[in-house]
Enzyme design. Structure first.
Site, PDB file in Angstrom:
ATOM      1  N   HIS A   1       0.302   7.144   6.635  1.00 38.59           N
ATOM      2  CA  HIS A   1       0.585   6.683   5.278  1.00 38.59           C
ATOM      3  C   HIS A   1       2.069   6.758   4.964  1.00 38.59           C
ATOM      4  O   HIS A   1       2.591   6.012   4.148  1.00 38.59           O
ATOM      5  CB  HIS A   1      -0.162   7.540   4.248  1.00 38.59           C
ATOM      6  CG  HIS A   1      -1.644   7.580   4.447  1.00 38.59           C
ATOM      7  ND1 HIS A   1      -2.426   6.447   4.371  1.00 38.59           N
ATOM      8  CD2 HIS A   1      -2.481   8.603   4.724  1.00 38.59           C
ATOM      9  CE1 HIS A   1      -3.689   6.779   4.590  1.00 38.59           C
ATOM     10  NE2 HIS A   1      -3.753   8.080   4.813  1.00 38.59           N
TER      11      HIS A   1
ATOM     12  N   HIS B   1       8.384  13.470   1.645  1.00 39.37           N
ATOM     13  CA  HIS B   1       7.984  12.216   2.304  1.00 39.37           C
ATOM     14  C   HIS B   1       8.606  11.047   1.555  1.00 39.37           C
ATOM     15  O   HIS B   1       9.206  11.233   0.490  1.00 39.37           O
ATOM     16  CB  HIS B   1       6.457  12.111   2.338  1.00 39.37           C
ATOM     17  CG  HIS B   1       5.849  12.088   0.970  1.00 39.37           C
ATOM     18  ND1 HIS B   1       5.361  13.206   0.347  1.00 39.37           N
ATOM     19  CD2 HIS B   1       5.697  11.081   0.080  1.00 39.37           C
ATOM     20  CE1 HIS B   1       4.919  12.887  -0.850  1.00 39.37           C
ATOM     21  NE2 HIS B   1       5.120  11.594  -1.047  1.00 39.37           N
TER      22      HIS B   1
ATOM     23  N   HIS C   1       8.503   6.692   0.364  1.00 37.98           N
ATOM     24  CA  HIS C   1       7.763   5.460   0.071  1.00 37.98           C
ATOM     25  C   HIS C   1       8.744   4.304   0.171  1.00 37.98           C
ATOM     26  O   HIS C   1       9.893   4.422  -0.264  1.00 37.98           O
ATOM     27  CB  HIS C   1       7.162   5.516  -1.336  1.00 37.98           C
ATOM     28  CG  HIS C   1       6.170   6.630  -1.516  1.00 37.98           C
ATOM     29  ND1 HIS C   1       4.833   6.484  -1.248  1.00 37.98           N
ATOM     30  CD2 HIS C   1       6.341   7.913  -1.931  1.00 37.98           C
ATOM     31  CE1 HIS C   1       4.205   7.625  -1.489  1.00 37.98           C
ATOM     32  NE2 HIS C   1       5.092   8.518  -1.903  1.00 37.98           N
TER      33      HIS C   1
ATOM     34  N   GLU D   1       8.185   3.853  -6.003  1.00 42.63           N
ATOM     35  CA  GLU D   1       6.958   3.951  -6.787  1.00 42.63           C
ATOM     36  C   GLU D   1       7.303   3.935  -8.265  1.00 42.63           C
ATOM     37  O   GLU D   1       6.801   3.104  -9.013  1.00 42.63           O
ATOM     38  CB  GLU D   1       6.204   5.226  -6.401  1.00 42.63           C
ATOM     39  CG  GLU D   1       5.773   5.198  -4.936  1.00 42.63           C
ATOM     40  CD  GLU D   1       4.510   5.987  -4.661  1.00 42.63           C
ATOM     41  OE1 GLU D   1       4.535   7.209  -4.877  1.00 42.63           O
ATOM     42  OE2 GLU D   1       3.505   5.382  -4.234  1.00 42.63           O
TER      43      GLU D   1
ATOM     44  N   HIS E   1      10.003  11.852  -2.246  1.00 42.98           N
ATOM     45  CA  HIS E   1       9.252  12.837  -3.028  1.00 42.98           C
ATOM     46  C   HIS E   1       9.338  14.192  -2.352  1.00 42.98           C
ATOM     47  O   HIS E   1       9.013  14.317  -1.164  1.00 42.98           O
ATOM     48  CB  HIS E   1       7.780  12.424  -3.140  1.00 42.98           C
ATOM     49  CG  HIS E   1       7.567  11.246  -4.049  1.00 42.98           C
ATOM     50  ND1 HIS E   1       6.449  10.474  -4.033  1.00 42.98           N
ATOM     51  CD2 HIS E   1       8.361  10.738  -5.021  1.00 42.98           C
ATOM     52  CE1 HIS E   1       6.554   9.531  -4.954  1.00 42.98           C
ATOM     53  NE2 HIS E   1       7.709   9.657  -5.567  1.00 42.98           N
TER      54      HIS E   1
ATOM     55  N   THR F   1       0.409  10.299  -6.089  1.00 45.45           N
ATOM     56  CA  THR F   1       0.380   8.829  -6.057  1.00 45.45           C
ATOM     57  C   THR F   1      -0.486   8.316  -4.909  1.00 45.45           C
ATOM     58  O   THR F   1      -0.517   7.117  -4.658  1.00 45.45           O
ATOM     59  CB  THR F   1       1.799   8.256  -5.937  1.00 45.45           C
ATOM     60  OG1 THR F   1       2.369   8.673  -4.682  1.00 45.45           O
ATOM     61  CG2 THR F   1       2.689   8.719  -7.076  1.00 45.45           C
TER      62      THR F   1
END
Ligand SMILES: *[C@@H]1O[C@H](CO)[C@@H](O)[C@H](O)[C@H]1NC(C)=O
Length: 335
Positions: free
Chosen positions: A83, A108, A110, A121, A134, A216
């Site tokens: 992910h 991590h 995004h 996000e 994040h 999220t």
């Protein structure tokens, strides 16, 4: 025959208990609430932060990260979990300046599609950034474990750092990005030499937005006290490309690129977004500036006109008085 049936039953049972989720497709975000009820809650993340609607709170202190700049000696684990790319963090890193002390667990990222500059996000005034970092923490004083804290209100504190593309390479982010090729497939792991996590943060830690939200990703627990920094950090175009183009969300061939791993915006509903800083005059939009300028101009012209007419009237009156004086004196002379 019986055996095939049994296999099918097992398969179906496995599919039901499956925690499998993706961003797109039959297990995509529209379908998360069916398997993970909290994803359909009313205090979800991410959100659009409309700066004209935030509430300034003078009591919100600058965030104080401790131990962030002392990386220690232990190697850090970097993991492709299908992910995202996730770096584990030691509990020597913790945050103060929040209602509780929060201990770091992992960070991590995004990001978006290949070549996209919209992969964050959170959005500020409906504008996405290229990517988002994040850093996840939990309240270790109140809870024994991350999994326990993750289910409890304000059990977690996550820092959101918006990432945009700048001119130069960001050496701090390279500590992560330079290892991505070692963990291209889902499930792969590598070790990273410790580095100062502080350098991943924007320079100004006193300006941020704060709100109550959620994870999220499934299970979307509504347990996160969010801090989204107003200031963005910059990485180079090449660094963003490395993030977008190196990883796969699959374990092997056929491979699927790990891209566009951001959740869509969630409604704010009844929530308040606090700001630790006052939006000053410099935050006027061009339109507001223009109308302000025009207002001042029209006002000044009106004032000038009024002054002009008054002066003119006074002068007229004066000259009339002078004439009548002259007349009187002339009259007097005649007499
Ligand atoms: C978050 O929720 C808690 C508990 O309801 C509340 O006390 C706090 O003020 C909220 N924080 C924000 C930033 O809205």
């Amino acid at each position: 025959m019986f055996f095939t049936l049994l296999l099918q039953v097992i398969w179906i049972l496995a599919a039901f208990g499956d925690e499998h989720w993706t961003y797109e497709g039959p297990h995509g975000q529209d379908h998360w609430p069916a398997s993970f009820p909290e994803c359909g809650g009313s205090a979800q993340s991410p959100i659009n932060i409309q700066t004209s609607s935030v509430t300034f709170d003078s009591e919100l202190p600058a965030l104080q990260p401790h131990g962030y700049d002392q990386p220690g000696t232990k190697l850090l684990e970097l993991h492709n979990n299908g992910h995202t790319v996730q770096l584990s963090l030691p509990p020597t890193l913790y945050l103060e300046g929040l209602p509780q002390k929060y201990v770091a667990v992992q960070l991590h990222l995004h990001w978006g599609q290949k070549g996209s500059l919209m992969g964050s996000e959170h959005q500020i005034n409906s504008k996405a950034a290229a990517a988002e970092l994040h850093i996840v923490h939990y309240d270790s004083d109140s809870y024994d474990s991350l999994s326990e804290a993750a289910k409890s209100p304000q059990g977690l504190a996550v820092l959101g750092i918006l990432i945009e593309v700048g001119e130069t390479e960001n050496p701090a982010y390279e500590h992560i990005l330079s290892h991505l090729h070692e963990i291209r497939y889902k499930g792969q792991m590598t070790s990273v030499p410790p580095f100062s996590v502080k350098e991943l943060l924007p320079p100004v830690l006193a300006q941020y937005f704060r709100y109550n939200g959620s994870l999220t990703t499934p299970p979307c627990y509504q347990s996160v006290l969010w801090t989204v920094f107003s200031q963005k950090v910059q990485i180079s175009k090449e660094q963003l490309e490395k993030l977008q183009e190196t990883l796969f969300s699959t374990e092997k061939e056929p491979s699927q690129s790990l891209v566009q791993n951001y959740r869509v915006l969630q409604p704010l509903n009844q929530r308040t977004v606090l700001a630790s800083f006052n939006q000053d005059e410099s935050s006027y939009t061009t339109g507001e500036m223009l109308s302000l300028g025009l207002g001042i101009l029209i006002g000044s012209v009106c004032l000038l006109l009024v002054v002009y007419f008054i002066t003119k009237k006074i002068q007229k009156k004066k000259s009339r008085n002078e004439k009548s004086v002259g007349f009187t004196s002339a009259h007097a002379t005649v007499e």
